[in-house]
Write an enzyme that holds these catalytic residues in place. Structure first.
Site, PDB file in Angstrom:
ATOM      1  N   ASP A 339      11.443  30.605 115.233  1.00 27.78           N
ATOM      2  CA  ASP A 339      11.260  31.970 114.762  1.00 27.78           C
ATOM      3  C   ASP A 339      12.286  32.170 113.647  1.00 27.78           C
ATOM      4  O   ASP A 339      13.316  31.500 113.634  1.00 27.78           O
ATOM      5  CB  ASP A 339      11.519  32.904 115.946  1.00 27.78           C
ATOM      6  N   ASP A 537      13.957  34.406 119.852  1.00 29.77           N
ATOM      7  CA  ASP A 537      14.900  35.324 120.481  1.00 29.77           C
ATOM      8  C   ASP A 537      14.273  36.677 120.779  1.00 29.77           C
ATOM      9  O   ASP A 537      14.722  37.403 121.640  1.00 29.77           O
ATOM     10  CB  ASP A 537      16.094  35.554 119.555  1.00 29.77           C
ATOM     11  N   ASP A 541       8.541  37.166 120.531  1.00 29.28           N
ATOM     12  CA  ASP A 541       8.428  35.716 120.670  1.00 29.28           C
ATOM     13  C   ASP A 541       8.057  35.314 122.094  1.00 29.28           C
ATOM     14  O   ASP A 541       7.671  34.158 122.330  1.00 29.28           O
ATOM     15  CB  ASP A 541       9.763  35.024 120.324  1.00 29.28           C
TER      16      ASP A 541
HETATM   17  N1  LIG Z   1      10.205  49.354 110.733  1.00 30.09           N
HETATM   18  C1  LIG Z   1       9.785  48.723 109.638  1.00 30.09           C
HETATM   19  N2  LIG Z   1      10.145  49.197 108.426  1.00 30.09           N
HETATM   20  C2  LIG Z   1       9.731  48.568 107.323  1.00 30.09           C
HETATM   21  N3  LIG Z   1       8.973  47.482 107.303  1.00 30.09           N
HETATM   22  C3  LIG Z   1       8.563  46.973 108.451  1.00 30.09           C
HETATM   23  C4  LIG Z   1       8.968  47.552 109.675  1.00 30.09           C
HETATM   24  N4  LIG Z   1       8.407  46.834 110.679  1.00 30.09           N
HETATM   25  C5  LIG Z   1       7.725  45.826 110.090  1.00 30.09           C
HETATM   26  N5  LIG Z   1       7.796  45.915 108.752  1.00 30.09           N
HETATM   27  C6  LIG Z   1       7.171  45.020 107.762  1.00 30.09           C
HETATM   28  O1  LIG Z   1       6.319  44.103 108.439  1.00 30.09           O
HETATM   29  C7  LIG Z   1       6.757  42.761 108.280  1.00 30.09           C
HETATM   30  C8  LIG Z   1       6.520  41.966 109.531  1.00 30.09           C
HETATM   31  O2  LIG Z   1       7.324  42.468 110.605  1.00 30.09           O
HETATM   32  P1  LIG Z   1       7.539  41.631 111.938  1.00 30.09           P
HETATM   33  O3  LIG Z   1       8.325  42.446 112.872  1.00 30.09           O
HETATM   34  O4  LIG Z   1       6.208  41.136 112.391  1.00 30.09           O
HETATM   35  O5  LIG Z   1       8.348  40.338 111.479  1.00 30.09           O
HETATM   36  P2  LIG Z   1       9.869  40.152 110.965  1.00 30.09           P
HETATM   37  O6  LIG Z   1      10.783  40.938 111.801  1.00 30.09           O
HETATM   38  O7  LIG Z   1       9.919  40.400 109.503  1.00 30.09           O
HETATM   39  O8  LIG Z   1      10.084  38.581 111.117  1.00 30.09           O
HETATM   40  P3  LIG Z   1      10.193  37.656 112.449  1.00 30.09           P
HETATM   41  O9  LIG Z   1       8.803  37.420 112.878  1.00 30.09           O
HETATM   42  O10 LIG Z   1      10.842  36.406 111.946  1.00 30.09           O
HETATM   43  O11 LIG Z   1      11.018  38.398 113.444  1.00 30.09           O
HETATM   44  C9  LIG Z   1       8.215  42.882 107.913  1.00 30.09           C
HETATM   45  O12 LIG Z   1       8.669  41.778 107.176  1.00 30.09           O
HETATM   46  C10 LIG Z   1       8.209  44.176 107.081  1.00 30.09           C
HETATM   47  O13 LIG Z   1       7.798  43.917 105.772  1.00 30.09           O
END
Ligand SMILES: Nc1ncnc2c1ncn2[C@@H]1O[C@H](COP(=O)(O)OP(=O)(O)OP(=O)(O)O)[C@@H](O)[C@H]1O
Ligand SMILES: [Cu+]
Ligand SMILES: [Mg+2]
Length: 651
Positions: A339, A537, A541
């Site tokens: 991840d 983590d 996941d």
């Molecule tokens: N609260 C938020 N505010 C702004 N953008 C968001 C928010 N939540 C998600 N996004 C957008 O959606 C995308 C995907 O979010 P997601 O939580 O699926 O993955 P991540 O946290 O970026 O990465 P990982 O999967 O490695 O944890 C983010 O990269 C962001 O662009």
């Protein structure tokens, strides 16, 4: 308890032969009767404690499927019965028998095998806590709506089609569909998604999830063992009930070994009796010797001891391996999926750039974004809020906050819609992002995560957030590549950012823009003819960790991730991924050596015990020496397993 009796027995029977003192009153020469009696008294409790071996062993022997326990039962019964005969002869005044008792062999064999079973039970028992925790998730009662009345009933009385009421703050009892009302529901315990989900009439609800704010009514569609939670519990139970594959090898070998040994023991006794024209006592001694030296107690120790030492060594070094199965599978891993956020990176992103458009000032953009993110638990949102607080910006009231997993958030300020998130979000809301696309791409290429902000249907800026890569990430991935393991990265972040981070740590395969609910699916796709491990983590996941052949959670991660994983890395150091695999290799190698030692003594000892050497004028192995040799094979197995403690893990 067996050892409490077996150890003094061993001392009394064997001690005087190596010059250890014995009280005069049980001296074998001057007081043979009391010498034999005390041994008989000491062996009885050991036989009582080990009665399972006799029950199981003789049962399967009479059914025609002799197993390890049959061999133990036969060998120890023969040694015991022969000694009992010797004791009676001693009582009758024949003193030559007193120095030819084998009670201690019977006791020591039983004790060592019990020890092996104990180790095995300990290494298995650690995992069942997970199931207990899962079972606690389900509420005990439900509120059923009948003729305008609400009655509390037991969970197992709920039937498909019942209309149930759920109060705010209560857990939803079973799976179903909302028929009246709407609420925000926390499903993290089941799906792993941290964000509460808004549900309305005709939406599905899952048993054991939490109703956060408003009471609603729903129709039960799945109850009892059909609910999602029951299915999860069953999955975990099945996983734990399965035997480690290497233990099956020992079983297979013994299914051939045991009948062969029994045949050899009887045959050699008979041959000596008929062809060698020896006394029947001599023939019986041969038979017992063969049964005793073939005794497989070392075999029973081979796997559990190595697994105990291996998992113990892991634990001392911050690598918690939850089952023998995980320990064994780890060495076969061909692909590892990491991840991104919180695993390869620190998981503490900070705002790095704000690029505005359409005449907006950067402070205003940050203030609007932070006001919107106040309701979000996403690390990206927290980074934006922190940055605004650092600049002492006052945040505004928002309403109708909505999180769109994998895309971003939507909310309202002064009745104007505010959107913050990735290009997917903007596309779905028809916001034109063309004027800032190149800015966004440039930031993403630098490994930052750009988010678009639109206010009242106009794009007003980009906020970029960057997360530092953990110092050990690149080194850890290099170590895995050296072991010929394919490394991939799985993230919800956009493709360009993901590629930039992957490049910095040396990962060649990137799966980006994966929605939280699709992470497990991506792992499943990779599992097609490959052994796949997942390292993660986050709550999102958890399903992927459970899906992978080996799920590895980072210790600083969420409880749900840690619960779903097979291996937990306490030190948050990715180097421990390759260490866990190396430990798996070392442990399995150790088990194989143990199996060799367990069989080597037996196989070499059997012909000697059969009296083959005597035919050429060599020595004969009496049951006691056979017993000693047999115990020695257990000792070599134990010593070899302890050797594993010296195994060095890379820092
Ligand atoms: N609260 C938020 N505010 C702004 N953008 C968001 C928010 N939540 C998600 N996004 C957008 O959606 C995308 C995907 O979010 P997601 O939580 O699926 O993955 P991540 O946290 O970026 O990465 P990982 O999967 O490695 O944890 C983010 O990269 C962001 O662009
Ligand atoms: Cu043995
Ligand atoms: Mg995330």
């Amino acid at each position: 308890m067996s050892a409490v009796f077996a150890i003094p027995l061993l001392y009394i029977a064997m001690g005087h032969m190596v010059g250890l003192p014995l009280p005069e009153m049980i001296d074998p020469m001057s007081h043979p009767v009391s010498f034999a009696t005390i041994q008989l008294i000491l062996v009885l409790p050991v036989i009582y404690f080990g009665r399972e071996f006799f029950i199981v062993g003789f049962k399967s022997l009479f059914k025609g499927h002799p197993n390890m326990d049959s061999l133990v039962a036969l060998g120890t019964s023969a040694a015991f019965l022969y000694s009992l005969y010797g004791t009676i002869m001693t009582y009758l005044g024949n003193n030559t028998f007193a120095t030819n008792l084998y009670y201690e062999s019977a006791a020591v064999i039983l004790t060592l095998i019990t020890l092996g079973k104990y180790f095995e039970a300990v290494s298995k028992g650690k995992t069942s806590d997970a199931i207990k925790k899962l079972m606690k998730l389900a509420p005990k009662t439900a509120f059923i709506v009948k003729n305008e009345e609400i009655i509390e009933i037991n969970l197992d009385e709920v039937q498909v089609g019942d209309i149930l009421m759920v109060r705010p703050g209560d857990k939803i009892p079973v799976d179903g569909i909302i028929v009246e009302g709407s609420s925000s529901i926390d499903e993290s315990m089941i799906t792993g998604e941290s964000m509460p989900v808004d549900k309305k009439v005709n939406d599905k609800v899952v048993g054991a999830s939490l109703n956060k704010n408003v009471s609603f009514k729903f129709k039960a569609t799945k109850v009892g063992s059909d609910t999602a939670l029951a299915q999860i519990i069953k999955l975990v139970e099945d996983a734990q009930g399965s035997k480690a594959p290497i233990a099956k090898i020992a079983d297979q070998v013994s299914s051939v070994f045991v009948p062969v040994v029994i045949t050899l023991a009887l045959l050699s006794g008979l041959l000596w009796l008929i062809l060698g024209q020896q006394s029947w006592i001599f023939a019986l001694t041969i038979t017992i010797s063969v049964l005793v030296i073939a005794c497989p107690c070392a075999l029973g120790l081979a796997t559990p001891t190595a697994i105990m030492v291996g998992t113990g060594l892991g634990a001392e070094n911050g690598i918690l391996i939850k089952s023998g199965d995980a320990l064994e599978t780890s060495r076969k891993i061909q692909t590892i999926v990491f991840d991104k956020t919180g695993t390869i990176t620190e998981g503490k992103p900070v705002v790095t750039d704000i690029i505005t458009s359409n005449g907006y000032k950067s402070d205003l953009v940050l203030q609007l974004a932070a006001s919107a993110e106040l309701g979000s638990e996403h690390p990206l949102g927290e980074a934006i809020v922190d940055s605004a607080k650092d600049k002492n910006l006052t945040l505004q009231n928002t309403n109708e906050f909505k999180a769109i997993p994998g895309q971003g958030i939507e909310t309202k300020i002064d009745d104007k819609t505010l959107l913050l998130g990735n290009d997917k979000l903007m596309l779905s809301k028809n916001i034109n992002i063309d004027i800032q696309k190149s800015d966004s791409d440039k930031l993403a290429d630098e490994g930052k995560t750009p988010m678009y902000l639109s206010f009242d249907n106009t794009l007003i800026g980009i906020i970029a957030v960057a997360d530092t890569i953990k110092p050990s990430s690149a080194k850890a991935i290099k170590a895995l590549h050296k072991m010929d393991i394919e490394v991939a990265m799985l993230t919800g972040d956009n493709e360009k950012t993901a590629n930039a981070i992957a490049k910095q740590v040396g990962i060649d395969r990137v799966l980006s823009e994966v929605l939280p609910e699709d992470k497990a699916n991506e792992v499943k796709k990779l599992q097609n003819n490959k052994i796949v491990a997942m390292v993660g983590d986050g709550i999102n996941d958890a399903p992927a960790l459970a899906q992978a052949d080996v799920g590895i959670a980072i210790g600083s991660g969420t409880d749900v991730a840690i619960e779903s994983a097979d291996v937990v890395l306490i030190k948050n150091d990715l180097m421990d991924v390759s260490n866990a695999i190396k430990l798996s290799h070392a442990t399995i190698r150790n088990i194989k050596q143990n199996l060799f030692w367990a069989f080597a003594y037996n196989t070499l000892g059997i012909p000697v015990a059969m009296g083959v050497l005597t035919l050429f004028g060599g020595p004969l192995l009496n049951p006691m020496i056979a017993g000693a040799a047999m115990s020695f094979s257990s000792v070599s197995v134990l010593l070899n397993a302890l050797r594993l403690k010296g195994f060095k893990l890379a820092k």
